[in-house]
Design an enzyme around this catalytic site. Structure first.
Site, mmCIF file in Angstrom:
data_model
loop_
_atom_site.group_PDB
_atom_site.id
_atom_site.type_symbol
_atom_site.label_atom_id
_atom_site.label_comp_id
_atom_site.label_asym_id
_atom_site.label_seq_id
_atom_site.Cartn_x
_atom_site.Cartn_y
_atom_site.Cartn_z
ATOM 1 N N ARG A 1 0.566 -1.168 -0.123
ATOM 2 C CA ARG A 1 0.425 0.307 0.042
ATOM 3 C C ARG A 1 0.754 1.446 0.228
ATOM 4 O O ARG A 1 2.157 1.665 1.092
ATOM 5 C CB ARG A 1 -0.748 -0.128 1.218
ATOM 6 C CG ARG A 1 -1.721 -0.573 1.420
ATOM 7 C CD ARG A 1 -3.241 -0.778 0.397
ATOM 8 N NE ARG A 1 -4.329 -1.270 -0.175
ATOM 9 C CZ ARG A 1 -4.377 -2.728 -0.666
ATOM 10 N NH1 ARG A 1 -2.845 -3.182 -1.504
ATOM 11 N NH2 ARG A 1 -5.494 -3.407 -0.631
ATOM 12 N N ASP B 1 4.629 -0.386 -6.901
ATOM 13 C CA ASP B 1 3.595 -0.356 -7.481
ATOM 14 C C ASP B 1 1.915 0.293 -7.410
ATOM 15 O O ASP B 1 0.581 0.051 -7.471
ATOM 16 C CB ASP B 1 3.191 -2.098 -7.828
ATOM 17 C CG ASP B 1 1.624 -2.551 -8.604
ATOM 18 O OD1 ASP B 1 1.564 -1.883 -9.483
ATOM 19 O OD2 ASP B 1 0.807 -2.668 -7.476
ATOM 20 N N GLU C 1 -2.465 7.330 -4.574
ATOM 21 C CA GLU C 1 -2.811 6.994 -6.191
ATOM 22 C C GLU C 1 -4.006 7.136 -6.745
ATOM 23 O O GLU C 1 -4.439 6.273 -7.832
ATOM 24 C CB GLU C 1 -2.292 5.724 -6.021
ATOM 25 C CG GLU C 1 -3.241 4.804 -5.284
ATOM 26 C CD GLU C 1 -2.675 3.242 -5.420
ATOM 27 O OE1 GLU C 1 -1.916 2.587 -5.187
ATOM 28 O OE2 GLU C 1 -3.381 2.067 -5.591
ATOM 29 N N HIS D 1 -1.140 0.301 -10.114
ATOM 30 C CA HIS D 1 -1.551 -1.031 -8.828
ATOM 31 C C HIS D 1 -1.932 -2.348 -9.815
ATOM 32 O O HIS D 1 -3.091 -2.585 -10.287
ATOM 33 C CB HIS D 1 -2.120 -0.669 -8.195
ATOM 34 C CG HIS D 1 -2.902 -1.220 -6.873
ATOM 35 N ND1 HIS D 1 -3.182 -0.081 -5.789
ATOM 36 C CD2 HIS D 1 -3.177 -2.657 -6.487
ATOM 37 C CE1 HIS D 1 -3.330 -1.201 -4.777
ATOM 38 N NE2 HIS D 1 -3.859 -2.135 -5.464
HETATM 39 P P1 NAD Z 1 -1.547 -11.260 4.554
HETATM 40 O O1 NAD Z 1 -2.376 -11.118 5.945
HETATM 41 O O2 NAD Z 1 -1.705 -12.816 4.272
HETATM 42 O O3 NAD Z 1 0.189 -11.181 5.076
HETATM 43 C C1 NAD Z 1 0.254 -9.575 6.237
HETATM 44 C C2 NAD Z 1 1.815 -9.888 7.486
HETATM 45 O O4 NAD Z 1 1.811 -8.930 7.600
HETATM 46 C C3 NAD Z 1 1.497 -11.258 7.806
HETATM 47 O O5 NAD Z 1 2.775 -12.188 8.214
HETATM 48 C C4 NAD Z 1 1.253 -10.106 9.266
HETATM 49 O O6 NAD Z 1 1.643 -10.612 10.872
HETATM 50 C C5 NAD Z 1 2.243 -9.270 8.996
HETATM 51 N N1 NAD Z 1 2.229 -7.964 9.244
HETATM 52 C C6 NAD Z 1 1.066 -7.340 10.166
HETATM 53 N N2 NAD Z 1 1.287 -5.857 11.088
HETATM 54 C C7 NAD Z 1 2.677 -5.868 10.865
HETATM 55 C C8 NAD Z 1 3.292 -5.078 11.367
HETATM 56 N N3 NAD Z 1 2.970 -3.901 11.777
HETATM 57 N N4 NAD Z 1 4.966 -5.200 11.287
HETATM 58 C C9 NAD Z 1 5.616 -6.595 10.293
HETATM 59 N N5 NAD Z 1 4.222 -7.533 9.783
HETATM 60 C C10 NAD Z 1 3.955 -6.626 9.960
HETATM 61 O O7 NAD Z 1 -1.492 -10.724 3.299
HETATM 62 P P2 NAD Z 1 -0.956 -10.235 2.124
HETATM 63 O O8 NAD Z 1 -2.199 -11.369 1.261
HETATM 64 O O9 NAD Z 1 0.200 -11.126 1.943
HETATM 65 O O10 NAD Z 1 -0.957 -9.506 1.656
HETATM 66 C C11 NAD Z 1 0.088 -8.583 2.554
HETATM 67 C C12 NAD Z 1 -0.548 -6.846 1.380
HETATM 68 O O11 NAD Z 1 0.034 -6.635 0.155
HETATM 69 C C13 NAD Z 1 -1.857 -5.797 1.367
HETATM 70 O O12 NAD Z 1 -2.444 -6.000 2.740
HETATM 71 C C14 NAD Z 1 -2.097 -5.672 0.438
HETATM 72 O O13 NAD Z 1 -2.086 -4.017 1.149
HETATM 73 C C15 NAD Z 1 -1.536 -6.120 -0.830
HETATM 74 N N6 NAD Z 1 -1.690 -5.910 -1.758
HETATM 75 C C16 NAD Z 1 -1.327 -5.878 -3.154
HETATM 76 C C17 NAD Z 1 -2.188 -5.822 -3.699
HETATM 77 C C18 NAD Z 1 -0.962 -5.100 -5.387
HETATM 78 O O14 NAD Z 1 -1.852 -5.695 -6.339
HETATM 79 N N7 NAD Z 1 -0.396 -4.650 -5.845
HETATM 80 C C19 NAD Z 1 -2.574 -7.035 -4.169
HETATM 81 C C20 NAD Z 1 -3.271 -7.602 -3.204
HETATM 82 C C21 NAD Z 1 -2.766 -7.309 -1.456
#
Ligand code: NAD
Length: 334
Positions: A235, A259, A264, A296
């Site tokens: 994000r 990305d 955005e 994105h």
């Molecule tokens: P997820 O919930 O599987 O993983 C998130 C990880 O972050 C978890 O392991 C959690 O323990 C950790 N975490 C949470 N808070 C934290 C902190 N303060 N410090 C350190 N670690 C922390 O999520 P995911 O499916 O891997 O997705 C991650 C992010 O990717 C989403 O939240 C979304 O914002 C982004 N995303 C982007 C796109 C894109 O098209 N660019 C698509 C999907 C998701």
């Protein structure tokens, strides 16, 4: 069931219509994103389907509820754009698609890193222009380098596996270390300070929470190596963009592959090629030869779109039948 789909693009429509062939929900597609200005369009729809750029603050949610909406189906994983406590108070249920293809985003993060490191956009433009010079195109081997991964959930875990496959040393930071992933990838869970100090490239995969807002800022950027490349597919607001721009201008880090971008919402997913870009920070970032920005598109693979559409409509079906929903969000974990 009547479902209003906001922020519709051609690819959303195609995948949702295909997934709906056997379900026969009444899908109505709207191009505008859902916000205070457009919420009137949702009047009379029991359910709305939204994506990352829709803004569901308390006022919008109140109007949704007044118009008869009781289900918000996010066709994405992140949910920082929905006021979950307000939705809960109003009796609006919120579901998301937490996992549709972590590979789509992780592979895009690696694509950004590879393209940035090996200067592919510059090389591509040069060769097309008949300039076959190699000056200024020197990259580094990823093999043997240290890659810092912040957030080792589904996407960060997939990215760590890819980096491991490239022969990198993987440093990891997560508030919930994953022992299986550590054993599988041989990664080391370390402090953020160690990631910043030792990584040749850093990839961000934590969700956006108040705790992670602007976690990359002037102070943390100055902890990084001057050769470091920063990749963000999570994000935009994880990074303080003016601080990043300053760091890139003054050589505090070597480059950035983005990305996502904090501001955005009014830019990404739109064709603004005939206009003057109003966001000066974004315009300046785009002018840097060591910055690579995509709009994105991390999620944009056939597999991810199919999974998103099927999972979203499966939840709409469960809702219409009064059954237990999957991946329901109750309140912000932040
Ligand atoms: P997820 O919930 O599987 O993983 C998130 C990880 O972050 C978890 O392991 C959690 O323990 C950790 N975490 C949470 N808070 C934290 C902190 N303060 N410090 C350190 N670690 C922390 O999520 P995911 O499916 O891997 O997705 C991650 C992010 O990717 C989403 O939240 C979304 O914002 C982004 N995303 C982007 C796109 C894109 O098209 N660019 C698509 C999907 C998701």
């Amino acid at each position: 069931m009547k479902l209003a789909v906001f922020g519709t693009h051609e690819f959303d429509r195609a995948s949702l219509e295909q997934a709906n062939e056997s379900l026969h929900h009444d899908l109505v597609f709207f191009e505008p994103t859902l916000s205070q200005e457009t919420v009137a369009l949702a009047k009379g729809f029991a359910a709305v389907c939204v994506f990352v750029h829709d803004r569901l603050n308390e006022t919008t949610l109140q109007e949704l509820r007044a118009g008869g909406t009781t289900l918000v189906a996010l066709r994405c994983a992140g949910f920082n754009n929905v006021d979950l406590p307000a939705a809960e108070r109003l009796g609006i249920r919120v579901v998301r698609v937490p996992e549709y293809s972590p590979y789509a985003v992780a592979e895009h993060a690696m694509a950004l890193l590879l393209a940035l490191n090996r200067k592919l956009p510059r090389a591509y433009n040069r060769v097309r222009d008949g300039n076959f010079s190699l000056d200024g195109l020197v990259g580094f081997d990823l093999h043997g380098k240290t890659i810092g991964v912040i957030g080792l959930g589904r996407i960060g875990g997939a990215f760590a596996r890819i980096a491991h496959g490239f022969g990198c040393r993987v440093l990891a930071y997560d508030i919930q270390p994953n022992a299986d992933l550590r054993a599988e990838v041989g990664l080391e869970y370390v402090s953020l300070d160690q990631i910043y100090a030792e990584s040749d490239a850093i990839s961000l995969h934590v969700p956006l929470f108040p705790k992670t807002f602007h976690m990359i800022n002037r102070a943390t950027l100055t902890q990084m190596k001057r050769e470091a490349l920063l990749i963000n597919t999570s994000r935009g607001a994880l990074i303080n963009a003016p601080d990043l721009l300053e760091a890139l201008k003054s050589g505090v880090i070597a480059g950035a592959g983005l990305d996502v971008y904090e501001e955005e919402d009014d830019v990404f997913f739109r064709d603004l090629s005939g206009q003057v870009l109003q966001d000066d920070i974004l315009a300046r970032l785009l002018s840097c030869p060591n910055v690579l920005i995509t709009s994105h598109q991390g999620f944009l693979t056939k597999e991810a779109l199919r999974n998103i559409a099927e999972s979203t409509l499966a939840n709409v079906t469960l809702f219409s039948q009064g059954l237990k929903l999957r991946h329901e969000l109750t309140s912000s974990p932040a």
